[in-house]
Design a protein around this motif. Structure first.
Motif, PDB file in Angstrom:
ATOM      1  N   LEU A   7       0.879  -1.171   0.000  1.00  0.00           N
ATOM      2  CA  LEU A   7       0.000   0.000   0.000  1.00  0.00           C
ATOM      3  C   LEU A   7       0.912   1.215   0.000  1.00  0.00           C
ATOM      4  O   LEU A   7       1.508   1.567   1.015  1.00  0.00           O
ATOM      5  N   LEU A   8       1.042   1.835  -1.153  1.00  0.00           N
ATOM      6  CA  LEU A   8       2.026   2.898  -1.341  1.00  0.00           C
ATOM      7  C   LEU A   8       1.703   4.122  -0.494  1.00  0.00           C
ATOM      8  O   LEU A   8       2.578   4.715   0.130  1.00  0.00           O
ATOM      9  N   PHE A   9       0.444   4.500  -0.479  1.00  0.00           N
ATOM     10  CA  PHE A   9      -0.004   5.552   0.433  1.00  0.00           C
ATOM     11  C   PHE A   9      -1.510   5.478   0.596  1.00  0.00           C
ATOM     12  O   PHE A   9      -2.214   4.868  -0.202  1.00  0.00           O
ATOM     13  N   ARG A  10      -1.979   6.100   1.685  1.00  0.00           N
ATOM     14  CA  ARG A  10      -3.399   6.139   2.010  1.00  0.00           C
ATOM     15  C   ARG A  10      -3.928   7.555   1.839  1.00  0.00           C
ATOM     16  O   ARG A  10      -3.160   8.513   1.752  1.00  0.00           O
ATOM     17  N   GLU A  11      -5.251   7.657   1.852  1.00  0.00           N
ATOM     18  CA  GLU A  11      -5.883   8.973   1.867  1.00  0.00           C
ATOM     19  C   GLU A  11      -5.410   9.732   3.105  1.00  0.00           C
ATOM     20  O   GLU A  11      -5.397   9.198   4.209  1.00  0.00           O
ATOM     21  N   GLY A  12      -4.988  10.962   2.907  1.00  0.00           N
ATOM     22  CA  GLY A  12      -4.542  11.775   4.024  1.00  0.00           C
ATOM     23  C   GLY A  12      -3.058  11.703   4.307  1.00  0.00           C
ATOM     24  O   GLY A  12      -2.539  12.485   5.115  1.00  0.00           O
ATOM     25  N   ASP A  13      -2.334  10.764   3.668  1.00  0.00           N
ATOM     26  CA  ASP A  13      -0.881  10.707   3.823  1.00  0.00           C
ATOM     27  C   ASP A  13      -0.242  11.925   3.153  1.00  0.00           C
ATOM     28  O   ASP A  13      -0.880  12.592   2.326  1.00  0.00           O
ATOM     29  N   PRO A  14       1.017  12.225   3.481  1.00  0.00           N
ATOM     30  CA  PRO A  14       1.697  13.336   2.803  1.00  0.00           C
ATOM     31  C   PRO A  14       1.604  13.196   1.288  1.00  0.00           C
ATOM     32  O   PRO A  14       1.775  12.107   0.734  1.00  0.00           O
ATOM     33  N   ALA A  15       1.315  14.302   0.640  1.00  0.00           N
ATOM     34  CA  ALA A  15       1.076  14.292  -0.805  1.00  0.00           C
ATOM     35  C   ALA A  15       2.331  13.890  -1.571  1.00  0.00           C
ATOM     36  O   ALA A  15       3.451  14.280  -1.222  1.00  0.00           O
ATOM     37  N   ARG A  16       2.133  13.094  -2.631  1.00  0.00           N
ATOM     38  CA  ARG A  16       3.241  12.634  -3.468  1.00  0.00           C
ATOM     39  C   ARG A  16       2.840  12.692  -4.935  1.00  0.00           C
ATOM     40  O   ARG A  16       1.667  12.542  -5.280  1.00  0.00           O
ATOM     41  N   VAL A  17       3.834  12.907  -5.775  1.00  0.00           N
ATOM     42  CA  VAL A  17       3.667  12.738  -7.217  1.00  0.00           C
ATOM     43  C   VAL A  17       4.611  11.612  -7.616  1.00  0.00           C
ATOM     44  O   VAL A  17       5.824  11.716  -7.413  1.00  0.00           O
ATOM     45  N   ILE A  18       4.056  10.525  -8.144  1.00  0.00           N
ATOM     46  CA  ILE A  18       4.894   9.370  -8.468  1.00  0.00           C
ATOM     47  C   ILE A  18       4.845   9.075  -9.960  1.00  0.00           C
ATOM     48  O   ILE A  18       3.813   9.232 -10.614  1.00  0.00           O
ATOM     49  N   LEU A  19       5.986   8.662 -10.472  1.00  0.00           N
ATOM     50  CA  LEU A  19       6.105   8.195 -11.850  1.00  0.00           C
ATOM     51  C   LEU A  19       6.250   6.680 -11.811  1.00  0.00           C
ATOM     52  O   LEU A  19       7.125   6.156 -11.115  1.00  0.00           O
ATOM     53  N   ILE A  20       5.384   5.985 -12.529  1.00  0.00           N
ATOM     54  CA  ILE A  20       5.444   4.528 -12.579  1.00  0.00           C
ATOM     55  C   ILE A  20       6.421   4.143 -13.686  1.00  0.00           C
ATOM     56  O   ILE A  20       6.096   4.208 -14.871  1.00  0.00           O
ATOM     57  N   GLU A  21       7.623   3.773 -13.291  1.00  0.00           N
ATOM     58  CA  GLU A  21       8.637   3.380 -14.278  1.00  0.00           C
ATOM     59  C   GLU A  21       8.260   2.054 -14.935  1.00  0.00           C
ATOM     60  O   GLU A  21       8.473   1.848 -16.133  1.00  0.00           O
ATOM     61  N   SER A  22       7.709   1.147 -14.141  1.00  0.00           N
ATOM     62  CA  SER A  22       7.202  -0.122 -14.658  1.00  0.00           C
ATOM     63  C   SER A  22       6.260  -0.705 -13.617  1.00  0.00           C
ATOM     64  O   SER A  22       6.418  -0.466 -12.419  1.00  0.00           O
ATOM     65  N   GLY A  23       5.250  -1.448 -14.083  1.00  0.00           N
ATOM     66  CA  GLY A  23       4.352  -2.100 -13.140  1.00  0.00           C
ATOM     67  C   GLY A  23       2.892  -1.771 -13.361  1.00  0.00           C
ATOM     68  O   GLY A  23       2.480  -1.313 -14.431  1.00  0.00           O
ATOM     69  N   LEU A  24       2.101  -2.004 -12.312  1.00  0.00           N
ATOM     70  CA  LEU A  24       0.656  -1.769 -12.339  1.00  0.00           C
ATOM     71  C   LEU A  24       0.242  -1.263 -10.964  1.00  0.00           C
ATOM     72  O   LEU A  24       0.539  -1.895  -9.948  1.00  0.00           O
TER      73      LEU A  24
END
Length: 229
Positions: free
Chosen positions: A40-57
């Protein structure tokens, strides 16, 4: 249809929409990290992130206090999550790693600065956001307008992903009768669709359990409805 429009309706390769110089500016000193399936990469209310999916789903979903979940997107290689943070508030969502995935966290301050001074980067952000809106609309429509296999694929993937968070396996704990009731069909029709998915090597079944063997191909079945003709 222009290449950019096609990408916006399907799988946006965010970095490809920018020049090499702008890609370097956006990435800065970011380092890719590999996350195992079920994280679980992050939950609602966790510190905001911008992530780039290099590979995966990656599954993006919302929750309510009683524990129910609703998927709002399945994101693939080269897409980003959290783009709204660049221009507005962060998305109030959770993110789940469905298969082993390589993720790069983009520095929000850097990304905002680059987007504010380079129109090409801001256009790439807008393209990603537009794609998310269009595909979210189609995901809602799929539940009633998709064909049997597409609706079944979405239902199985949704159930299996929730099970993965609880038990670590992509197992949908459901009978064919339960699936038929969920997607508004009959057991016989669901049985035929399941047979096709088994033959393709996408799922395996035992009484009361459907194991998703290939979640990427199952998500492809869902995205087939999302893709414009």
């Amino acid at each position: 249809m222009p290449a950019r429009a096609r990408l916006a309706d399907e799988n946006v390769d965010f970095m490809s929409l920018m020049s090499e110089a702008n890609r370097r500016r956006v990435l800065g000193k970011s380092t890719p990290v590999v996350y195992p399936a079920g994280t679980l990469l992050f939950r609602e209310g966790d510190p905001a992130r911008v992530i780039l999916i290099e590979s995966g789903l990656v599954r993006v979903f919302r929750t309510v206090p009683d524990g129910r979940q609703a998927t709002v997107a399945f994101l693939r290689t080269r897409e980003i999550l959290g783009a709204s943070l660049i221009v507005s508030d962060p998305p109030w969502v959770c993110a789940q790693i469905v298969i082993d995935s390589t993720i790069t966290d983009l520095d929000v301050k850097t990304l905002r600065n680059v987007a504010s001074t380079h129109i090409q980067v801001m256009t790439a952000v807008a393209t990603q956001l537009a794609a998310l809106v269009r595909n979210a609309h189609r995901l809602v429509a799929l539940r009633s307008l998709g064909n049997i296999t597409q609706r079944l694929a979405y239902d199985l993937l949704e159930r299996a992903c929730q099970s993965q968070l609880e038990m670590g396996r992509l197992d949908a704990m459901v009978t064919q009768e339960g699936l038929a009731a969920s997607i508004g069909s009959s057991r016989e029709v669901v049985s035929r669709a399941m047979k096709g998915l088994r033959a393709a090597g996408i799922i395996k079944t035992t009484p009361g359990v459907v194991r998703v063997v290939d979640p990427v191909r199952l998500s492809d079945t869902v995205r087939a409805f999302l893709r414009p003709t």
